[in-house]
Scaffold this motif. Structure first.
Motif, PDB file in Angstrom:
ATOM      1  N   LEU A 761       0.824  -1.208   0.000  1.00 33.57           N
ATOM      2  CA  LEU A 761       0.000   0.000   0.000  1.00 33.57           C
ATOM      3  C   LEU A 761       0.862   1.263   0.000  1.00 33.57           C
ATOM      4  O   LEU A 761       0.480   2.284  -0.587  1.00 33.57           O
ATOM      5  CB  LEU A 761      -0.938  -0.013   1.206  1.00 33.57           C
ATOM      6  N   GLU A 762       2.022   1.198   0.639  1.00 30.98           N
ATOM      7  CA  GLU A 762       2.928   2.349   0.593  1.00 30.98           C
ATOM      8  C   GLU A 762       3.399   2.600  -0.841  1.00 30.98           C
ATOM      9  O   GLU A 762       3.476   3.759  -1.294  1.00 30.98           O
ATOM     10  CB  GLU A 762       4.128   2.085   1.503  1.00 30.98           C
ATOM     11  N   LYS A 763       3.708   1.537  -1.584  1.00 31.94           N
ATOM     12  CA  LYS A 763       4.118   1.689  -2.977  1.00 31.94           C
ATOM     13  C   LYS A 763       2.970   2.234  -3.837  1.00 31.94           C
ATOM     14  O   LYS A 763       3.187   3.008  -4.779  1.00 31.94           O
ATOM     15  CB  LYS A 763       4.605   0.346  -3.541  1.00 31.94           C
ATOM     16  N   ALA A 764       1.757   1.823  -3.485  1.00 31.64           N
ATOM     17  CA  ALA A 764       0.591   2.326  -4.218  1.00 31.64           C
ATOM     18  C   ALA A 764       0.477   3.838  -4.060  1.00 31.64           C
ATOM     19  O   ALA A 764       0.162   4.555  -5.020  1.00 31.64           O
ATOM     20  CB  ALA A 764      -0.674   1.635  -3.734  1.00 31.64           C
ATOM     21  N   VAL A 765       0.736   4.326  -2.842  1.00 31.89           N
ATOM     22  CA  VAL A 765       0.665   5.765  -2.596  1.00 31.89           C
ATOM     23  C   VAL A 765       1.711   6.493  -3.447  1.00 31.89           C
ATOM     24  O   VAL A 765       1.437   7.535  -4.054  1.00 31.89           O
ATOM     25  CB  VAL A 765       0.875   6.068  -1.103  1.00 31.89           C
ATOM     26  N   GLU A 766       2.929   5.926  -3.514  1.00 32.00           N
ATOM     27  CA  GLU A 766       3.980   6.554  -4.312  1.00 32.00           C
ATOM     28  C   GLU A 766       3.620   6.543  -5.801  1.00 32.00           C
ATOM     29  O   GLU A 766       3.836   7.518  -6.518  1.00 32.00           O
ATOM     30  CB  GLU A 766       5.298   5.822  -4.088  1.00 32.00           C
ATOM     31  N   ALA A 767       3.090   5.415  -6.270  1.00 31.71           N
ATOM     32  CA  ALA A 767       2.712   5.318  -7.687  1.00 31.71           C
ATOM     33  C   ALA A 767       1.603   6.308  -8.008  1.00 31.71           C
ATOM     34  O   ALA A 767       1.635   6.990  -9.053  1.00 31.71           O
ATOM     35  CB  ALA A 767       2.269   3.898  -8.014  1.00 31.71           C
ATOM     36  N   PHE A 768       0.626   6.396  -7.122  1.00 29.28           N
ATOM     37  CA  PHE A 768      -0.477   7.338  -7.330  1.00 29.28           C
ATOM     38  C   PHE A 768       0.040   8.776  -7.413  1.00 29.28           C
ATOM     39  O   PHE A 768      -0.372   9.552  -8.277  1.00 29.28           O
ATOM     40  CB  PHE A 768      -1.486   7.221  -6.181  1.00 29.28           C
ATOM     41  N   SER A 769       0.991   9.099  -6.555  1.00 28.32           N
ATOM     42  CA  SER A 769       1.567  10.441  -6.573  1.00 28.32           C
ATOM     43  C   SER A 769       2.266  10.718  -7.895  1.00 28.32           C
ATOM     44  O   SER A 769       2.126  11.800  -8.478  1.00 28.32           O
ATOM     45  CB  SER A 769       2.556  10.595  -5.413  1.00 28.32           C
ATOM     46  N   ASP A 770       2.996   9.727  -8.421  1.00 29.63           N
ATOM     47  CA  ASP A 770       3.719   9.913  -9.674  1.00 29.63           C
ATOM     48  C   ASP A 770       2.742  10.118 -10.841  1.00 29.63           C
ATOM     49  O   ASP A 770       2.926  11.016 -11.672  1.00 29.63           O
ATOM     50  CB  ASP A 770       4.586   8.692  -9.950  1.00 29.63           C
ATOM     51  N   PHE A 771       1.703   9.295 -10.902  1.00 31.58           N
ATOM     52  CA  PHE A 771       0.721   9.435 -11.985  1.00 31.58           C
ATOM     53  C   PHE A 771      -0.029  10.765 -11.877  1.00 31.58           C
ATOM     54  O   PHE A 771      -0.342  11.395 -12.891  1.00 31.58           O
ATOM     55  CB  PHE A 771      -0.267   8.277 -11.959  1.00 31.58           C
ATOM     56  N   GLU A 789      -8.649  -2.611  -3.656  1.00 33.59           N
ATOM     57  CA  GLU A 789      -8.903  -4.046  -3.860  1.00 33.59           C
ATOM     58  C   GLU A 789      -7.985  -4.879  -2.977  1.00 33.59           C
ATOM     59  O   GLU A 789      -8.414  -5.859  -2.347  1.00 33.59           O
ATOM     60  CB  GLU A 789      -8.678  -4.384  -5.326  1.00 33.59           C
ATOM     61  N   LEU A 790      -6.719  -4.494  -2.917  1.00 32.27           N
ATOM     62  CA  LEU A 790      -5.762  -5.225  -2.093  1.00 32.27           C
ATOM     63  C   LEU A 790      -6.153  -5.159  -0.619  1.00 32.27           C
ATOM     64  O   LEU A 790      -6.109  -6.167   0.095  1.00 32.27           O
ATOM     65  CB  LEU A 790      -4.370  -4.645  -2.308  1.00 32.27           C
ATOM     66  N   SER A 791      -6.524  -3.992  -0.152  1.00 37.09           N
ATOM     67  CA  SER A 791      -6.919  -3.836   1.250  1.00 37.09           C
ATOM     68  C   SER A 791      -8.107  -4.732   1.582  1.00 37.09           C
ATOM     69  O   SER A 791      -8.103  -5.452   2.597  1.00 37.09           O
ATOM     70  CB  SER A 791      -7.271  -2.376   1.536  1.00 37.09           C
ATOM     71  N   LEU A 792      -9.097  -4.714   0.758  1.00 35.81           N
ATOM     72  CA  LEU A 792     -10.300  -5.505   1.020  1.00 35.81           C
ATOM     73  C   LEU A 792     -10.010  -6.999   0.931  1.00 35.81           C
ATOM     74  O   LEU A 792     -10.584  -7.795   1.685  1.00 35.81           O
ATOM     75  CB  LEU A 792     -11.402  -5.118   0.031  1.00 35.81           C
ATOM     76  N   HIS A 793      -9.129  -7.371  -0.001  1.00 34.84           N
ATOM     77  CA  HIS A 793      -8.793  -8.788  -0.144  1.00 34.84           C
ATOM     78  C   HIS A 793      -8.112  -9.320   1.104  1.00 34.84           C
ATOM     79  O   HIS A 793      -8.254 -10.504   1.442  1.00 34.84           O
ATOM     80  CB  HIS A 793      -7.881  -8.971  -1.359  1.00 34.84           C
ATOM     81  N   GLN A 798      -9.324   0.016   6.670  1.00 36.67           N
ATOM     82  CA  GLN A 798      -8.742   1.313   6.970  1.00 36.67           C
ATOM     83  C   GLN A 798      -8.278   2.027   5.695  1.00 36.67           C
ATOM     84  O   GLN A 798      -7.536   1.487   4.887  1.00 36.67           O
ATOM     85  CB  GLN A 798      -7.549   1.136   7.909  1.00 36.67           C
ATOM     86  N   GLY A 799      -8.734   3.233   5.482  1.00 30.79           N
ATOM     87  CA  GLY A 799      -8.320   4.044   4.344  1.00 30.79           C
ATOM     88  C   GLY A 799      -8.991   3.704   3.032  1.00 30.79           C
ATOM     89  O   GLY A 799      -8.818   4.423   2.034  1.00 30.79           O
ATOM     90  N   VAL A 800      -9.764   2.624   2.995  1.00 33.40           N
ATOM     91  CA  VAL A 800     -10.377   2.203   1.733  1.00 33.40           C
ATOM     92  C   VAL A 800     -11.406   3.229   1.258  1.00 33.40           C
ATOM     93  O   VAL A 800     -11.469   3.569   0.074  1.00 33.40           O
ATOM     94  CB  VAL A 800     -11.012   0.810   1.873  1.00 33.40           C
ATOM     95  N   ALA A 801     -12.208   3.708   2.193  1.00 30.38           N
ATOM     96  CA  ALA A 801     -13.245   4.676   1.805  1.00 30.38           C
ATOM     97  C   ALA A 801     -12.625   5.927   1.185  1.00 30.38           C
ATOM     98  O   ALA A 801     -13.136   6.461   0.186  1.00 30.38           O
ATOM     99  CB  ALA A 801     -14.098   5.044   3.022  1.00 30.38           C
ATOM    100  N   ASP A 802     -11.500   6.383   1.755  1.00 27.87           N
ATOM    101  CA  ASP A 802     -10.832   7.573   1.204  1.00 27.87           C
ATOM    102  C   ASP A 802     -10.284   7.300  -0.195  1.00 27.87           C
ATOM    103  O   ASP A 802     -10.381   8.146  -1.094  1.00 27.87           O
ATOM    104  CB  ASP A 802      -9.700   8.010   2.128  1.00 27.87           C
ATOM    105  N   ARG A 803      -9.692   6.101  -0.375  1.00 23.31           N
ATOM    106  CA  ARG A 803      -9.162   5.776  -1.706  1.00 23.31           C
ATOM    107  C   ARG A 803     -10.291   5.718  -2.738  1.00 23.31           C
ATOM    108  O   ARG A 803     -10.145   6.184  -3.861  1.00 23.31           O
ATOM    109  CB  ARG A 803      -8.425   4.442  -1.665  1.00 23.31           C
ATOM    110  N   LEU A 804     -11.393   5.124  -2.340  1.00 21.44           N
ATOM    111  CA  LEU A 804     -12.516   5.017  -3.278  1.00 21.44           C
ATOM    112  C   LEU A 804     -13.141   6.380  -3.562  1.00 21.44           C
ATOM    113  O   LEU A 804     -13.612   6.628  -4.682  1.00 21.44           O
ATOM    114  CB  LEU A 804     -13.566   4.055  -2.734  1.00 21.44           C
ATOM    115  N   ALA A 805     -13.125   7.247  -2.562  1.00 23.50           N
ATOM    116  CA  ALA A 805     -13.646   8.594  -2.803  1.00 23.50           C
ATOM    117  C   ALA A 805     -12.785   9.320  -3.841  1.00 23.50           C
ATOM    118  O   ALA A 805     -13.292   9.977  -4.757  1.00 23.50           O
ATOM    119  CB  ALA A 805     -13.687   9.379  -1.501  1.00 23.50           C
TER     120      ALA A 805
END
Length: 911
Positions: A761-771, A789-793, A798-805
């Protein structure tokens, strides 16, 4: 009666105007007048004057309403101010005498009275109009009258003003159609933009200039009807004005027409009163009312008469020492082999407008060539210029034939190298890369190391050739040489093109820093260049835009490509239009502007004689497939797959860079449609095996991410790690690369495959920032969805609602039904997870958040830093958590949270 009318006259939304074609842009007026028809039984009557320029649609509007009245059984009586019937509909009955219309209106009972061309009524007919207005006001009559304000007599104007003041007359001024309405009227006409601009919203002019079959014929007939009453001398004067084709001084017109001056000036006054000729700037210049009217008159001239008038016009202008730009139209229309200056004028004019109006230039050159013998002075230049004009207008087949003949006929001549440059361009567009490279090298051999400006174009051709074959070091060498030569000869646009080519060469050989510097310098040169300069090298703007897109400068790419598209459409340099629009559509797709990207591709217009390169055809089809996949409207997926199949068919077994890219994108589409195993095989096959040897280090991270995702879906963690490492090695090889979202996302998949959820999830945050920094909304949204998806799986909320928003906002901005659907699906899963979690003793949201972090082994200080809280606040919340869950220490808390996660996972799997 009223109910009966309502039953017969359908509402405008369903109305077909009595079987006639609907009136584009006049729907509101038709609706209002049809509503007035429905209300006439109850009176009082109503008179509406339709006022506007010729061709604006007054008559068409009246006959549309008349058709509705007849369909409803309402009597219709018509009259008009002239005997000609040119503007009547084909099925309209002949007009009655105005007195008959007045008498019928006075009888009573529902009636539609129509009087067209009131401005042409004789003075003794005007009292009948006044009687008609009185009868209408006191009866069940809807009266429609139409006139042209410019041609209204003083007596008629005074009458209309008085009637309006007395409430007997409503005056409706009909204005031009909007640009959107004009475009709708023209349909998919290849020159729609230019015609809309020239016609200024006048429907008649739009139809004439568009010449769309019967629609155009009706408009032409209406203009011819205006000419029917002219005496021969007045018509001859108008014909001379049409041949001049520009604002003219009366004395010039008289000279061209060959008439007596005093008589011609009187006739000119008549033509002005009839609004066939109007005042123009500067005074006392005049002009035919509109180019469309002049075209109708010109096209109906007998050939001998037309030639004679052009000859007279050229002689008169030559006597005035007029510039070549004014004489050339007439020289082309009456070219004389016994006058050598005619050849000079035609070629000079063609040379001056070759890039701003290549189609017109081609016409001048075709007029010049019959005046020349092969081998004579100017013959070779005219042939080379004509071939270039054909290339610019997309008629590459004719251009290629001309160039093939020239190369064999003019060895050693100055034009040979120019012919070789153009020949190379055509061969490359046809996908004949070996031939293209050979021609460019032949051009350099002809120059024999001469310091010539055209050498820059040859090196640029060789740079393109090397790029197509993925020989990037060779590409940058030729491009740097081209840039240096262009700079030496102050060819700023040519230099910009070469610098942008070099930037890609450096980018794909791992030197990102130099690539960025070259691209920035190229953009600066393009921005400082005038439109006139850019027209000589429109491909420079395309090259700069494409390079900026590769470097992630999507907004800059959009700006430069949009400018190129406007210039291409304005000048009809159509050869490059498909490439401009394809690259622009791809930039807009990556920005998440799906509707804009699809609309951009829809602007590509192809004629049967235009050569489209395999690269343009395949890449545009694949871009379209990707747009449709993300848009995901009804039928979009099927159309996307069909478009991708077309792209693959065009690629065949071509080994070029564009073909490899198309195959890779097709593999990605296969993955997204649910077949990871086939996608992985297709992608490794297209990219050159386990090391993706057919791809550069700059390109590999994107496809490593796709392969990692496919391997994760297949349950192959070793392969996921392999692709993540390859992506990271490629990023490390690039100097000062900054972050790379695709490599970071590939690493996210690798951590996920090993169960290292937090790190993933930390890498996801970095990738999202780059894109996000590069403006790639589609990829940024996909990254947030992958993290959710990874969090729910793994049972985390935690934090899923914010990501989906965040993903929901991006999906909406992109207009992607597919991404919006993914957000909705994951929100449903989140709701299910939350419902299961509620089986625990009630923890507050903050307590649950702190409990989740504590169960990962994070210290109180770490939790405080992560959540921006004080350590004391964290300790207080933890005591509450311990109390509510009945545990006494952090180890027991961790076990309880893990048990809860496992329980939720089992329930979800059972569901």
């Amino acid at each position: 009666m009223t109910d009966d009318l309502r039953g017969h006259i359908p509402p405008p939304a369903r109305r077909g105007t009595g079987g006639a074609r609907p009136l584009t842009g006049r729907e509101t007026e038709v609706e209002e007048l049809v509503s007035a028809l429905i209300r006439i039984e109850n009176g009082p009557g109503r008179t509406v004057a339709l006022v506007g320029d010729p061709g604006i649609g007054k008559s068409a509007l009246m006959w549309a309403v008349a058709a509705e009245a007849r369909a409803a059984g309402i009597p219709v009586r018509t009259a008009r101010g002239r005997s000609a019937t040119a503007s009547l509909q084909d099925d309209a009955p002949p007009p009655q005498d105005l007195r008959e219309v007045v008498a019928r209106a006075a009888e009573g009972g529902p009636l539609l009275a129509v009087v067209d061309d009131v401005h042409l009524l004789a003075p003794d007919q005007l009292p009948y109009i006044e009687q008609l207005l009185q009868a209408t006001a006191g009866g069940q009559v809807l009266c429609l009258v139409a006139y042209r304000q410019r041609q209204l007599s003083a007596m008629a104007a005074e009458m209309a003003s008085r009637a309006a003041s007395d409430g007997l007359l409503e005056v409706w001024g009909l204005g031009p159609l909007s640009p959107e309405q004009a475009a709708e009227l023209l349909g998919d006409h290849p020159s729609a933009d230019e015609i809309c601009r020239d016609a200024m919203g006048n429907p008649q002019y739009l139809k004439i200039l568009g010449a769309h079959g019967r629609t155009g014929a009706e408009a032409v007939t209406a203009v011819l009807g205006e000419l029917a009453g002219l005496d021969p001398e007045a018509l001859a004067l108008l014909q001379a004005a049409a041949v001049l084709g520009e604002p003219f001084h009366p004395e010039l017109l008289v000279a061209v027409a060959g008439q007596d001056t005093a008589a011609a000036l009187r006739l000119l006054d008549t033509l002005t009163r009839l609004d066939l000729v109007r005042s123009a700037e500067p005074a006392p210049h005049l002009a035919v009312r509109h180019r469309a009217v002049g075209d109708v008159v010109y096209e109906r001239l007998e050939p001998s008469r037309r030639t004679d008038l052009h000859r007279r016009a050229d002689a008169a202008l030559a006597e005035q020492a007029a510039p070549v730009s004014r004489r050339v139209r007439h020289v082309a229309g009456a070219a004389d082999p016994n006058r050598p200056e005619h050849v000079t004028i035609l070629i000079a004019a063609a040379r001056s407008i070759l890039y701003s109006s290549p189609a017109v230039a081609a016409g001048y050159l075709k007029a010049a060539l019959p005046l020349l013998r092969e081998g004579e002075e100017h013959w070779h230049e005219a042939q080379v210029l004509l071939a270039r004009a054909r290339l610019l207008t997309g008629d590459a087949a004719e251009g290629r034939e001309l160039l093939d003949a020239l190369r064999s006929a003019m060895p050693g001549r100055p034009g040979e190298v120019t012919a070789l440059v153009d020949s190379s361009r055509i061969e490359r567009r046809l996908g004949r890369y070996t031939e293209a490279g050979a021609l460019a090298r032949s051009g350099l051999a002809v120059l024999a190391d001469q310091d010539a400006a055209i050498a820059a174009a040859l090196h640029a051709e060789l740079a393109d050739h090397a790029y197509d074959l993925q020989e990037y070091e060779t590409c940058r060498e030729h491009a740097d040489t081209a840039a240096a030569i262009a700079h030496r000869y102050h060819d700023h646009v040519g230099e910009a093109r070469a610098l942008a080519q070099a930037a890609l060469g450096y980018l794909f050989t791992g030197d990102v820093t130099t690539a960025q510097a070259r691209a920035a310098a190229a953009a600066e040169l393009i921005d400082s260049s005038s439109d006139t300069s850019l027209l000589t090298h429109l491909d420079a703007s395309v090259q700069v835009g494409m390079t900026e897109g590769m470097l992630g400068r999507l907004l800059d790419a959009d700006r430069h490509l949009t400018r190129a598209a406007v210039l291409s459409r304005r000048t009809r340099q159509t050869y490059i239009e498909p490439q401009i629009l394809t690259v622009l559509a791809n930039a807009r797709l990556r920005c998440g502007n799906l509707d804009g990207a699809l609309a951009t591709l829809a602007q590509i217009t192809l004629r049967g004689d235009r050569v489209v390169s395999p690269a343009e055809e395949a890449v545009s089809a694949m871009v379209r497939a990707e747009i449709l996949f993300w848009r995901d409207g009804a039928g979009d997926l099927e159309e996307a797959e069909a478009s991708a199949a077309r792209a693959l068919a065009v690629c065949g077994d071509t080994p070029t860079a564009w073909a490899v890219a198309v195959r890779c994108f097709h593999a990605e589409l296969v993955l997204r449609t649910g077949d990871p195993a086939r996608a992985r095989w297709l992608l490794t096959e297209a990219a050159g095996g386990a090391e993706l040897s057919r791809l550069t280090s700059w390109r590999k991270p994107r496809w490593c991410d796709t392969l990692a995702q496919a391997s994760l879906a297949m349950g192959d963690p070793a392969s996921v790690e392999q692709w993540a490492r390859l992506a990271e090695r490629c990023v490390e090889q690039l100097p000062s690369p900054g972050r790379n979202g695709f490599a970071l996302r590939a690493r996210m998949h690798a951590h996920a495959a090993r169960g290292e959820t937090e790190t993933a999830l930390e890498k996801a945050v970095e990738a999202f920032s780059d894109f996000s920094l590069s403006g790639e909304r589609i990829e940024a949204c996909a990254t947030l969805l992958a993290a959710a998806e990874l969090s729910l799986h793994t049972g985390r909320t935690q934090g899923v609602a914010d990501r989906l928003a965040g993903a929901a906002v991006l999906a909406d901005q992109c207009g992607s039904a597919r991404l919006i659907g993914d957000v909705s699906r994951l929100r449903s899963r989140l709701a299910d997870r939350t419902a299961v979690a509620d089986a625990l003793p009630a923890l507050t949201a903050r307590e649950r958040e702190i409990a989740d972090l504590a169960s990962t082994g994070m210290t109180n200080a770490g939790i405080a830093t992560t959540l921006f809280l004080s350590v004391r606040t964290v300790e207080t919340h933890l005591r509450q958590v311990y109390r509510k869950l009945g545990v006494s220490n952090r180890a027991a808390l961790t076990r309880r949270m893990l048990d809860d996660t496992a329980s939720r996972a089992r329930q979800a799997d059972a569901g």
